[in-house]
Write a protein that holds these residues in place. Structure first.
Motif, PDB file in Angstrom:
ATOM      1  N   ASP A  81       0.831  -1.197   0.000  1.00  0.00           N
ATOM      2  CA  ASP A  81       0.000   0.000   0.000  1.00  0.00           C
ATOM      3  C   ASP A  81       0.871   1.254   0.000  1.00  0.00           C
ATOM      4  OD1 ASP A  81      -2.100  -1.733   0.183  1.00  0.00           O
ATOM      5  OD2 ASP A  81      -2.377  -1.504   2.337  1.00  0.00           O
ATOM      6  N   GLY A  82       0.545   2.197  -0.875  1.00  0.00           N
ATOM      7  CA  GLY A  82       1.271   3.460  -0.919  1.00  0.00           C
ATOM      8  C   GLY A  82       2.387   3.514  -1.937  1.00  0.00           C
ATOM      9  N   LEU A  83       2.736   2.407  -2.579  1.00  0.00           N
ATOM     10  CA  LEU A  83       3.791   2.433  -3.591  1.00  0.00           C
ATOM     11  C   LEU A  83       3.349   3.252  -4.803  1.00  0.00           C
ATOM     12  CD1 LEU A  83       5.464  -1.092  -3.819  1.00  0.00           C
ATOM     13  CD2 LEU A  83       6.460   1.043  -3.017  1.00  0.00           C
ATOM     14  N   GLN A  84       4.297   3.929  -5.417  1.00  0.00           N
ATOM     15  CA  GLN A  84       4.012   4.774  -6.564  1.00  0.00           C
ATOM     16  C   GLN A  84       4.914   4.400  -7.733  1.00  0.00           C
ATOM     17  OE1 GLN A  84       4.792   8.670  -5.019  1.00  0.00           O
ATOM     18  NE2 GLN A  84       2.801   8.843  -4.005  1.00  0.00           N
ATOM     19  N   PRO A  85       4.482   4.683  -8.961  1.00  0.00           N
ATOM     20  CA  PRO A  85       5.345   4.407 -10.126  1.00  0.00           C
ATOM     21  C   PRO A  85       6.656   5.180 -10.022  1.00  0.00           C
ATOM     22  CG  PRO A  85       3.108   4.928 -10.805  1.00  0.00           C
ATOM     23  CD  PRO A  85       3.182   5.233  -9.351  1.00  0.00           C
ATOM     24  N   GLY A  86       7.729   4.544 -10.452  1.00  0.00           N
ATOM     25  CA  GLY A  86       9.030   5.194 -10.416  1.00  0.00           C
ATOM     26  C   GLY A  86       9.794   5.010  -9.126  1.00  0.00           C
ATOM     27  N   ALA A  87       9.282   4.215  -8.188  1.00  0.00           N
ATOM     28  CA  ALA A  87      10.004   3.961  -6.935  1.00  0.00           C
ATOM     29  C   ALA A  87      11.354   3.314  -7.246  1.00  0.00           C
ATOM     30  CB  ALA A  87       9.176   3.063  -6.017  1.00  0.00           C
ATOM     31  N   THR A  88      12.348   3.641  -6.416  1.00  0.00           N
ATOM     32  CA  THR A  88      13.701   3.131  -6.623  1.00  0.00           C
ATOM     33  C   THR A  88      13.816   1.695  -6.108  1.00  0.00           C
ATOM     34  OG1 THR A  88      14.577   5.371  -6.355  1.00  0.00           O
ATOM     35  CG2 THR A  88      16.145   3.542  -6.171  1.00  0.00           C
ATOM     36  N   VAL A  89      14.463   0.838  -6.886  1.00  0.00           N
ATOM     37  CA  VAL A  89      14.695  -0.559  -6.514  1.00  0.00           C
ATOM     38  C   VAL A  89      16.194  -0.768  -6.366  1.00  0.00           C
ATOM     39  CG1 VAL A  89      14.345  -2.965  -7.140  1.00  0.00           C
ATOM     40  CG2 VAL A  89      12.619  -1.273  -7.758  1.00  0.00           C
ATOM     41  N   ILE A  90      16.633  -1.063  -5.129  1.00  0.00           N
ATOM     42  CA  ILE A  90      18.060  -1.190  -4.838  1.00  0.00           C
ATOM     43  C   ILE A  90      18.369  -2.631  -4.424  1.00  0.00           C
ATOM     44  CG2 ILE A  90      19.970  -0.337  -3.435  1.00  0.00           C
ATOM     45  CD1 ILE A  90      18.334   2.178  -2.919  1.00  0.00           C
ATOM     46  N   PRO A  91      19.222  -3.357  -5.160  1.00  0.00           N
ATOM     47  CA  PRO A  91      19.600  -4.716  -4.758  1.00  0.00           C
ATOM     48  C   PRO A  91      20.350  -4.704  -3.424  1.00  0.00           C
ATOM     49  CG  PRO A  91      20.164  -4.310  -7.055  1.00  0.00           C
ATOM     50  CD  PRO A  91      19.802  -2.982  -6.464  1.00  0.00           C
ATOM     51  N   LEU A  92      20.074  -5.700  -2.575  1.00  0.00           N
ATOM     52  CA  LEU A  92      20.768  -5.851  -1.301  1.00  0.00           C
ATOM     53  C   LEU A  92      21.882  -6.880  -1.453  1.00  0.00           C
ATOM     54  CD1 LEU A  92      17.699  -5.872   1.121  1.00  0.00           C
ATOM     55  CD2 LEU A  92      19.182  -3.952   0.518  1.00  0.00           C
ATOM     56  N   VAL A  93      23.018  -6.605  -0.829  1.00  0.00           N
ATOM     57  CA  VAL A  93      24.204  -7.449  -1.034  1.00  0.00           C
ATOM     58  C   VAL A  93      24.113  -8.749  -0.254  1.00  0.00           C
ATOM     59  CG1 VAL A  93      26.704  -7.558  -0.822  1.00  0.00           C
ATOM     60  CG2 VAL A  93      25.604  -5.410  -1.474  1.00  0.00           C
ATOM     61  N   THR A  94      23.766  -8.707   1.040  1.00  0.00           N
ATOM     62  CA  THR A  94      23.790  -9.900   1.902  1.00  0.00           C
ATOM     63  C   THR A  94      22.377 -10.431   2.113  1.00  0.00           C
ATOM     64  OG1 THR A  94      23.663  -8.500   3.865  1.00  0.00           O
ATOM     65  CG2 THR A  94      25.848  -9.112   3.100  1.00  0.00           C
ATOM     66  N   SER A  95      21.678 -10.667   1.014  1.00  0.00           N
ATOM     67  CA  SER A  95      20.260 -11.013   1.135  1.00  0.00           C
ATOM     68  C   SER A  95      20.006 -12.464   1.500  1.00  0.00           C
ATOM     69  CB  SER A  95      19.551 -10.694  -0.182  1.00  0.00           C
ATOM     70  OG  SER A  95      20.152 -11.415  -1.249  1.00  0.00           O
ATOM     71  N   SER A  96      20.904 -13.385   1.175  1.00  0.00           N
ATOM     72  CA  SER A  96      20.610 -14.804   1.334  1.00  0.00           C
ATOM     73  C   SER A  96      21.198 -15.407   2.604  1.00  0.00           C
ATOM     74  CB  SER A  96      21.144 -15.581   0.125  1.00  0.00           C
ATOM     75  OG  SER A  96      22.557 -15.415   0.008  1.00  0.00           O
ATOM     76  N   LEU A  97      21.743 -14.580   3.501  1.00  0.00           N
ATOM     77  CA  LEU A  97      22.353 -15.089   4.716  1.00  0.00           C
ATOM     78  C   LEU A  97      21.361 -15.007   5.879  1.00  0.00           C
ATOM     79  CD1 LEU A  97      25.936 -13.531   4.471  1.00  0.00           C
ATOM     80  CD2 LEU A  97      25.161 -15.781   3.731  1.00  0.00           C
ATOM     81  N   VAL A  98      21.330 -16.057   6.702  1.00  0.00           N
ATOM     82  CA  VAL A  98      20.429 -16.122   7.854  1.00  0.00           C
ATOM     83  C   VAL A  98      21.231 -16.523   9.088  1.00  0.00           C
ATOM     84  CG1 VAL A  98      18.364 -16.649   6.520  1.00  0.00           C
ATOM     85  CG2 VAL A  98      19.844 -18.520   7.272  1.00  0.00           C
ATOM     86  N   PRO A  99      20.799 -16.114  10.278  1.00  0.00           N
ATOM     87  CA  PRO A  99      21.524 -16.466  11.502  1.00  0.00           C
ATOM     88  C   PRO A  99      21.312 -17.927  11.875  1.00  0.00           C
ATOM     89  CG  PRO A  99      19.546 -15.227  12.036  1.00  0.00           C
ATOM     90  CD  PRO A  99      19.655 -15.218  10.546  1.00  0.00           C
ATOM     91  N   VAL A 100      22.365 -18.594  12.329  1.00  0.00           N
ATOM     92  CA  VAL A 100      22.289 -19.979  12.795  1.00  0.00           C
ATOM     93  C   VAL A 100      23.162 -20.116  14.036  1.00  0.00           C
ATOM     94  CG1 VAL A 100      21.820 -21.000  10.530  1.00  0.00           C
ATOM     95  CG2 VAL A 100      24.170 -20.661  11.251  1.00  0.00           C
ATOM     96  N   GLY A 101      22.973 -21.209  14.762  1.00  0.00           N
ATOM     97  CA  GLY A 101      23.800 -21.467  15.937  1.00  0.00           C
ATOM     98  C   GLY A 101      22.980 -21.810  17.159  1.00  0.00           C
ATOM     99  N   ASN A 102      23.661 -22.178  18.228  1.00  0.00           N
ATOM    100  CA  ASN A 102      23.000 -22.564  19.475  1.00  0.00           C
ATOM    101  C   ASN A 102      22.251 -21.406  20.123  1.00  0.00           C
ATOM    102  OD1 ASN A 102      23.984 -25.183  19.259  1.00  0.00           O
ATOM    103  ND2 ASN A 102      25.864 -24.695  20.364  1.00  0.00           N
ATOM    104  N   GLU A 103      22.563 -20.191  19.720  1.00  0.00           N
ATOM    105  CA  GLU A 103      21.872 -19.032  20.284  1.00  0.00           C
ATOM    106  C   GLU A 103      20.384 -19.007  19.926  1.00  0.00           C
ATOM    107  OE1 GLU A 103      26.182 -18.122  19.641  1.00  0.00           O
ATOM    108  OE2 GLU A 103      24.548 -18.911  18.407  1.00  0.00           O
ATOM    109  N   LEU A 104      19.991 -19.786  18.921  1.00  0.00           N
ATOM    110  CA  LEU A 104      18.589 -19.821  18.512  1.00  0.00           C
ATOM    111  C   LEU A 104      17.735 -20.685  19.429  1.00  0.00           C
ATOM    112  CD1 LEU A 104      18.925 -20.151  14.621  1.00  0.00           C
ATOM    113  CD2 LEU A 104      18.421 -18.105  15.936  1.00  0.00           C
TER     114      LEU A 104
END
Length: 461
Positions: A81-104
């Motif tokens: 909701d609220g998006l308008q034509p011409g909005a900027t789309v910026i790729p994210l560098v570290t998009s596929s990394l997720v936290p893991v470990g015993n801390e979860l």
């Protein structure tokens, strides 16, 4: 010492300078259709995440799910909701990394890896790719030992092995979630990973407070994505739960993965595929759905010899109790066994409503004693004999003495019924369940309870 020129100094640093960072090429939003965003000008790959910033500096995240020439198809992670034509789309560098470990352990997190339990930050020291590594099937350890799940009917008649993948097939409202909850309390697995995918949001808090409790949550990780979230988040939550389980398996631990449900995961993929133009096939499910299911399921199982294991229970919602539903049929073909819950048994107040005739564990012959396997088959034979003649017996059309097999089935019926039922707070370990099965096959004894069923063997609440 001769003074070096600036050019010579720069040349000496060249072998040590880091790799050049590629410039981030921004794009523009051109179209929004249903659940799909279309953009142009981005340099991205499938699965990458992007940030969409509108003219009012509001932003939301989206993931690349397809492309058509210069057009990039994005699926948003939040309402648009609220998006308008011409909005900027910026790729994210570290998009596929997720936290893991015993801390979860002991935490409740969403599909993005963010805590939602008001206990502060996760504090994870490691990040890992959302997509796990494939294990060479020739190097996987064989399933040769059993896993106690605390359910009498499953432990005795559908014995589960460490590293097995089991489907829990049922319609709505017959006790799938309750059965999973009972397993979390009684299992002897080292770690429990729970994926609540596309189910009611109400169930999340109930599951944690009333079922797991503090003791159960301490050795569990709960990943949830309720039905009101975007299909992309639901799929991401399922993959995240799987990645967490894989990390504990890599540590050499035995993991019990409970995913509720595989059907909602398939429905989320269907929504995405149809939104980007993939043609529907069987009952409205595009072909990509039937490719995603085995990709997810095959990530479970045993690791290489000497490592850990992931024993997985996937719930499968059979619409209208139709066992030939395309998702149920596809899951049954890829899983190592299935436990079917019967609506008729649930309506009779028989819980857990496990349909013994329709349920099977494909690895049970390899992990139990041959003599016990014979007892299990004898139980099924007698139980099935009664069910096949239930109508005749109910209306009084059967005459006692006409068939010795039916007579035996009628005499054993109360014992079988009591053995297969179990209260929510009741736990039956593997040894007690198997001993109890042999007991109910024996002739009536003075130790039988007044209700017509034998006294339960070593049951502990």
């Amino acid at each position: 010492m001769q003074r070096q020129s600036i050019a010579q100094k720069l040349d000496s640093y060249l072998p040590h300078k880091p790799l050049q960072v590629k410039p981030i090429v921004e794009g523009k939003l051109t179209r929004v259709v249903g659940l799909t965003l279309e953009a142009v000008g981005c340099v991205v790959s499938l699965g990458d995440r992007c940030q969409v910033i509108d003219l009012q500096e509001r932003s939301l995240e989206a993931e690349v799910v397809g492309f058509d020439g210069p057009k990039i198809y994005l699926m948003p992670l939040a309402p648009v909701d609220g998006l308008q034509p011409g909005a900027t789309v910026i790729p994210l560098v570290t998009s596929s990394l997720v936290p893991v470990g015993n801390e979860l352990l002991g935490r409740v997190i969403n599909g993005l890896g963010e805590p939602i339990d008001d206990r502060g930050k996760l504090g994870c020291q490691r990040l890992a790719s959302l997509e796990g590594e494939q294990i060479n099937p020739m190097r996987r350890a064989r399933i040769d030992s059993s896993l106690d799940v605390g359910i009498s009917s499953i432990n005795s008649l559908c014995t589960v092995g460490k590293g097995q993948r089991i489907g829990l097939f049922a319609g709505s409202g017959v006790g799938k979630s309750v059965l999973l909850c009972m397993m979390t309390k009684a299992t002897d697995a080292d770690v429990i990973v729970v994926g609540l995918i596309g189910e009611r949001g109400r169930e999340v808090k109930e599951f944690i407070d009333e079922i797991l409790g503090e003791a159960g949550l301490a050795r569990s990780v709960v990943v949830c994505s309720p039905a009101d979230e975007s299909p992309l988040l639901r799929m991401r939550a399922a993959n995240f739960a799987m990645r967490v389980a894989e990390d504990f398996r890599q540590q050499g631990k035995d993991v019990l993965l409970l995913m509720d449900s595989l059907t909602r995961y398939a429905m989320a993929q269907r929504e995405i595929a149809l939104a980007i133009g993939e043609p529907p096939a069987t009952k409205g499910y595009p072909p990509s759905v039937f490719a995603k299911i085995p990709q997810l399921v095959e990530r479970t199982g045993n690791s290489e010899v000497g490592g850990g294991s992931i024993t997985a229970f996937f719930t499968v919602l059979t619409e209208g109790d139709d066992q030939q539903d395309p998702i149920a049929d596809s899951a049954r073909a890829i899983l190592d066994g299935h436990v079917v819950l019967s609506r008729r048994l649930a309506e009779e107040g028989h819980y857990p409503a496990v349909d013994i005739e329709a349920s099977v564990s494909r690895v049970m012959p390899a992990i139990v004693d041959p003599n016990y396997l014979q007892s299990s088959n004898e139980f099924r034979k007698v139980y099935s004999c009664y069910e096949q003649n239930r109508d005749l017996i109910s209306v009084g059309a059967y005459v006692t003495g006409s068939d010795p097999e039916i007579d035996k089935a009628i005499e054993r019926r109360p014992y079988f019924s009591r053995f297969l039922q179990q209260a929510l707070t009741e736990q039956v370990d593997l040894h007690s369940a198997q001993a109890g099965l042999k007991k109910v096959l024996a002739p009536a004894s003075p130790n039988s309870t007044p209700g017509g069923a034998p006294a339960p063997a070593n049951r502990a609440a």
